[in-house]
Design a protein around this motif. Sequence first.
Motif, short mmCIF file in Angstrom:
data_model
loop_
_atom_site.label_atom_id
_atom_site.label_comp_id
_atom_site.label_asym_id
_atom_site.label_seq_id
_atom_site.Cartn_x
_atom_site.Cartn_y
_atom_site.Cartn_z
N TYR A 295 0.82 -1.20 0.00
CA TYR A 295 0.00 0.00 0.00
C TYR A 295 0.86 1.26 0.00
CZ TYR A 295 -4.21 -2.70 1.00
OH TYR A 295 -5.27 -3.57 0.92
N GLU A 296 0.30 2.34 -0.54
CA GLU A 296 0.92 3.65 -0.44
C GLU A 296 1.04 4.04 1.03
OE1 GLU A 296 2.10 5.53 -2.84
OE2 GLU A 296 1.46 4.29 -4.52
N ALA A 297 2.09 4.75 1.37
CA ALA A 297 2.25 5.24 2.73
C ALA A 297 1.40 6.49 2.93
CB ALA A 297 3.71 5.56 3.02
N PRO A 298 0.93 6.74 4.16
CA PRO A 298 0.24 8.00 4.42
C PRO A 298 1.12 9.18 4.03
CG PRO A 298 -0.02 6.50 6.27
CD PRO A 298 0.97 5.87 5.34
N LEU A 299 0.49 10.23 3.56
CA LEU A 299 1.24 11.40 3.12
C LEU A 299 1.83 12.15 4.31
CD1 LEU A 299 -1.23 12.76 0.41
CD2 LEU A 299 0.72 11.22 0.11
N GLY A 300 3.06 12.66 4.16
CA GLY A 300 3.67 13.49 5.19
C GLY A 300 3.00 14.85 5.26
N ASP A 301 3.07 15.48 6.44
CA ASP A 301 2.36 16.74 6.64
C ASP A 301 3.27 17.96 6.59
OD1 ASP A 301 3.72 16.63 9.04
OD2 ASP A 301 1.97 16.14 10.24
N VAL B 170 -3.88 5.79 5.06
CA VAL B 170 -3.45 5.15 3.81
C VAL B 170 -4.47 5.43 2.71
CG1 VAL B 170 -3.05 2.93 2.68
CG2 VAL B 170 -2.13 3.34 4.98
N GLN B 171 -5.76 5.29 3.03
CA GLN B 171 -6.82 5.57 2.06
C GLN B 171 -6.74 7.00 1.56
OE1 GLN B 171 -10.26 4.63 4.42
NE2 GLN B 171 -10.12 2.43 4.06
N PHE B 172 -6.44 7.93 2.47
CA PHE B 172 -6.33 9.34 2.06
C PHE B 172 -5.23 9.54 1.01
CE2 PHE B 172 -7.93 11.01 6.45
CZ PHE B 172 -9.18 10.50 6.18
N ALA B 173 -4.22 8.67 1.02
CA ALA B 173 -3.16 8.77 0.02
C ALA B 173 -3.63 8.28 -1.36
CB ALA B 173 -1.94 7.96 0.46
#
Length: 536
Positions: free
Chosen positions: A182-188, A263-266
């Motif tokens: 899966y894609e990693a969550p995006l950094g902020d 993860v879904q948000f990515a």
Amino acid sequence: MSAFRHRVALGLATLVASAVGSAVPAYVVTTAEPTPTTDASPAAAASRPAARAALVAARRLFARPGPTTYRARAVPSAGAREATLALRDLRVALPGLRGDDTREAERLLARPTDAGAAGTEGFHYAGPSRSSCSAHLCVHWVDRGQDAVPSTDADGDHVPDWVETTQQTLEKAWRSFAAAGYEAPLGDGSLPSHGPDDKVDVYLADVASLGFYGYCPTDSLADGARKAVGYCVFDNDYSYDEVSTEPIVALRATAAHELFHLVQFAYDAREDPWFMEGTATWMEDEVFDAANDNWNYLSTSTLAHPGVPVDFGDDYYPYGAWTWWRFLSEYFGSDKKSAPQVIHRIWDAAVSRDSLSATRSVIATLGTTLQRTFADYSALSHVSRRWYFEGDDAPYPQAPMARRLDLSRRHPGTGSMRTVRLNHLTSANIALHRSSTLPGRLLRLWVDAPLRRTGAAAEVTLHKRDGTLGWRTVRLDADGDGVVTVPFARGQVDRVVLTLVNASTRMDCHRSTTLACSGMPLDDWRPFSYRARTLR
């Protein structure tokens, strides 16, 4: 067979889950909040009532009673987690709000450490916080006040044990997602209010006092944007008195579920509720198999309520949809091994299409159709404990019978055609039992369904006296008509279950509902007729 079409105007609560008399909840097409525009056009003005509805929904979730009853709002382990998508909807609606409403929404969406956000809305630290960072995440906490974490620090490193346990649990979930591709969550980014670096931030606060295990809002979601940065708020101790389960179990379930939302948000932060919540609940079992908090949502699955569409996006039904995603992973697996990569492939496909279209396209690459797969899911649902890998241990509901018909010498068949009506992505089970006096060795079934291209299907399950099961597909022609003859001899077969299936995925999308693709179904309330008779 005459064509039948039933269309429902937006906002009308007129669709009932089933007309067969089974005890199922009402299925109502409701409208969700459309994405507001950001200009001063009439369209923007028209979106303001919908934007306020999103604000009211979030306000109710975070409403705090007086200090003397603050902890009395704790809920059992059936665990409300709906704050994540409620806050997602509020973030989308934010441009449509004005004045005090905007300020209230911003406080609800603010991080606990955001300066100037303190107020009665949301969770905001009353004093300075501390943080500890691991490979991919930073955990923030306070040592005093309502949100303080337990102070136990067995290794004396000035980081409370519960903070370290939270970090370790989150990192395990992160590694599991990464191993699955899966894609990693995006950094902020490195904004001062977002912690010391661009790692994902998790804040610990007393959220269980308001009925939450945790939630993960988006930081922003600009007009038209699909990907989003987010952060998480988890409970500060998961006290058994508040969550009615062991603290570590609650933490593990929350870590897998809520971190998967990031993860879904990515991929697409605007996806359908049944897809986002269903796969997040499914993921709990993939990461922490022994946690089993997802079992709490079996009562709102289509195993328990086959007359409720699997993509129904209201109440707790999106969480119950995890059984569909679990079915797909086992259905396309082999030798008691699931194939969880199927769900990963669907999320990859969902980047450029809605959840149903993504599911349909991935299943097609596996050599079958969503129509056939959903028909098998429906037919197996009344014997779920014998089919699912965890069936011996998990309290999987057995889908109820819509009707029971007892066949005897006096009544060797159903007589005339009988009819049930089905909404999209639902099914109905008809049980035909034989008495000891019934002559005949065969049972013939006639089905008169809607056009096959609309998703009509039918399957038959043979419940044999020796405890084994047999299966038959009722082959429907283009008009939806079919006939099948199955064994029904005394001493060999106890009963036959006919499963009628409306596997339609035809939607008029972007109609601001909570169903898949925010659409209105084109094939709801369709008539399925059947007849049965024994043959000598």
